[in-house]
Design a protein around this motif. Sequence first.
Motif, mmCIF file in Angstrom:
data_model
loop_
_atom_site.group_PDB
_atom_site.id
_atom_site.type_symbol
_atom_site.label_atom_id
_atom_site.label_comp_id
_atom_site.label_asym_id
_atom_site.label_seq_id
_atom_site.Cartn_x
_atom_site.Cartn_y
_atom_site.Cartn_z
ATOM 1 N N ASP A 3 0.803 -1.217 0.000
ATOM 2 C CA ASP A 3 0.000 0.000 0.000
ATOM 3 C C ASP A 3 0.837 1.268 0.000
ATOM 4 N N LYS A 4 2.138 1.168 0.294
ATOM 5 C CA LYS A 4 2.996 2.348 0.296
ATOM 6 C C LYS A 4 3.694 2.562 -1.041
ATOM 7 N N LEU A 5 3.582 1.609 -1.935
ATOM 8 C CA LEU A 5 4.173 1.762 -3.265
ATOM 9 C C LEU A 5 3.136 2.407 -4.182
ATOM 10 N N GLU A 6 3.505 3.525 -4.755
ATOM 11 C CA GLU A 6 2.563 4.320 -5.543
ATOM 12 C C GLU A 6 1.991 3.556 -6.729
ATOM 13 N N ILE A 7 2.787 2.738 -7.385
ATOM 14 C CA ILE A 7 2.305 2.027 -8.565
ATOM 15 C C ILE A 7 1.181 1.056 -8.201
ATOM 16 N N PHE A 8 1.267 0.442 -7.024
ATOM 17 C CA PHE A 8 0.211 -0.470 -6.591
ATOM 18 C C PHE A 8 -1.048 0.297 -6.197
ATOM 19 N N ARG A 9 -0.879 1.459 -5.583
ATOM 20 C CA ARG A 9 -2.051 2.280 -5.256
ATOM 21 C C ARG A 9 -2.738 2.764 -6.512
ATOM 22 N N ALA A 100 -18.621 0.677 -21.881
ATOM 23 C CA ALA A 100 -18.312 -0.545 -21.142
ATOM 24 C C ALA A 100 -17.047 -1.209 -21.680
ATOM 25 N N VAL A 101 -16.873 -1.190 -22.998
ATOM 26 C CA VAL A 101 -15.653 -1.754 -23.595
ATOM 27 C C VAL A 101 -14.434 -0.936 -23.166
ATOM 28 N N GLU A 102 -14.560 0.372 -23.190
ATOM 29 C CA GLU A 102 -13.463 1.246 -22.746
ATOM 30 C C GLU A 102 -13.119 0.985 -21.276
ATOM 31 N N THR A 103 -14.130 0.782 -20.459
ATOM 32 C CA THR A 103 -13.919 0.521 -19.039
ATOM 33 C C THR A 103 -13.251 -0.825 -18.820
ATOM 34 N N LYS A 104 -13.630 -1.826 -19.607
ATOM 35 C CA LYS A 104 -12.974 -3.131 -19.501
ATOM 36 C C LYS A 104 -11.491 -3.015 -19.843
ATOM 37 N N ARG A 105 -11.181 -2.222 -20.848
ATOM 38 C CA ARG A 105 -9.770 -1.997 -21.197
ATOM 39 C C ARG A 105 -9.013 -1.346 -20.043
ATOM 40 N N GLN A 106 -9.650 -0.392 -19.369
ATOM 41 C CA GLN A 106 -9.011 0.243 -18.217
ATOM 42 C C GLN A 106 -8.762 -0.769 -17.108
ATOM 43 N N HIS A 107 -9.722 -1.641 -16.873
ATOM 44 C CA HIS A 107 -9.553 -2.657 -15.836
ATOM 45 C C HIS A 107 -8.442 -3.627 -16.212
ATOM 46 N N ASP A 108 -8.410 -4.041 -17.473
ATOM 47 C CA ASP A 108 -7.336 -4.925 -17.936
ATOM 48 C C ASP A 108 -5.968 -4.260 -17.797
ATOM 49 N N LEU A 109 -5.907 -2.961 -18.089
ATOM 50 C CA LEU A 109 -4.659 -2.212 -17.928
ATOM 51 C C LEU A 109 -4.222 -2.199 -16.467
ATOM 52 N N ALA A 110 -5.158 -1.971 -15.571
ATOM 53 C CA ALA A 110 -4.831 -1.954 -14.141
ATOM 54 C C ALA A 110 -4.266 -3.298 -13.705
ATOM 55 N N LEU A 111 -4.862 -4.386 -14.169
ATOM 56 C CA LEU A 111 -4.359 -5.714 -13.804
ATOM 57 C C LEU A 111 -2.982 -5.979 -14.404
ATOM 58 N N ALA A 112 -2.769 -5.526 -15.633
ATOM 59 C CA ALA A 112 -1.461 -5.713 -16.277
ATOM 60 C C ALA A 112 -0.375 -4.929 -15.553
ATOM 61 N N VAL A 113 -0.676 -3.700 -15.156
ATOM 62 C CA VAL A 113 0.292 -2.882 -14.410
ATOM 63 C C VAL A 113 0.603 -3.534 -13.072
ATOM 64 N N TYR A 114 -0.427 -4.032 -12.408
ATOM 65 C CA TYR A 114 -0.234 -4.686 -11.118
ATOM 66 C C TYR A 114 0.645 -5.928 -11.269
ATOM 67 N N ARG A 115 0.317 -6.774 -12.255
ATOM 68 C CA ARG A 115 1.097 -7.995 -12.474
ATOM 69 C C ARG A 115 2.547 -7.676 -12.823
ATOM 70 N N SER A 116 2.745 -6.717 -13.702
ATOM 71 C CA SER A 116 4.097 -6.347 -14.116
ATOM 72 C C SER A 116 4.902 -5.798 -12.934
ATOM 73 N N SER A 117 4.285 -4.938 -12.158
ATOM 74 C CA SER A 117 4.969 -4.357 -11.001
ATOM 75 C C SER A 117 5.292 -5.418 -9.963
ATOM 76 N N LEU A 118 4.384 -6.351 -9.785
ATOM 77 C CA LEU A 118 4.635 -7.444 -8.849
ATOM 78 C C LEU A 118 5.795 -8.304 -9.329
ATOM 79 N N GLY A 119 5.865 -8.534 -10.638
ATOM 80 C CA GLY A 119 6.988 -9.290 -11.199
ATOM 81 C C GLY A 119 8.315 -8.582 -11.006
#
Length: 129
Positions: A3-9, A100-119
Motif C-alpha cells: 500500500d505504500k508503493l505508488e504504482i500499486f495504489r 463498457a468496452v473502454e472501461t474493460k480496457r481500463q480494468h485490464d490495464l490496471a491488472l497488467a500494471v499490477y502484475r508487471s509491477s509485482l513481477g
Amino acid sequence: MFDKLEIFRMASGLAKHAGTRQAVLARNIANSDTPGYRAQDVADFDRTYRGSDTGTQMRATRSGHMAGREMAHAAQNTDRADPEEPNGNTVSVEDQMLKAVETKRQHDLALAVYRSSLGILRTSLGRQR
C-alpha cells in the motif's frame, strides 16, 4: 506491504474506478426503458487521481469527495435529453456498450500494471514466480 508503493495504489485505484464505472453503466442499461431516466457516468480516472506537483497524489474537489484514501466516484448525469425520445430517457444502449468496452480496457490495464509491477518487485527480491 504494497500500500505504500505508488504504482500499486494507482493500479488498485484504476481497478476500483473501472468497477464503479461498470456498475453505473450496467444501471444505465438496465434503465434504458425507464421513462425520464437520465444516463449517468463517473468522472475520468485521470481527473480523480491528478495531483498537485508530482501528478501522483489524489485531490479532493469538494467536501465528502474522498473518505480517507478511498476514492469516491459519484455518478453524474452527463447525457442531455434527446428531443426524439418522448419519454425523456437519455440512455443510448450503443453508447453505454462502447463505454463498457473502454472501461474493460481500463480494468485490464490496471491488472497488467499490477502484475508487471509485482513481477519487478519479485525479481528485485531475487525470487522467481
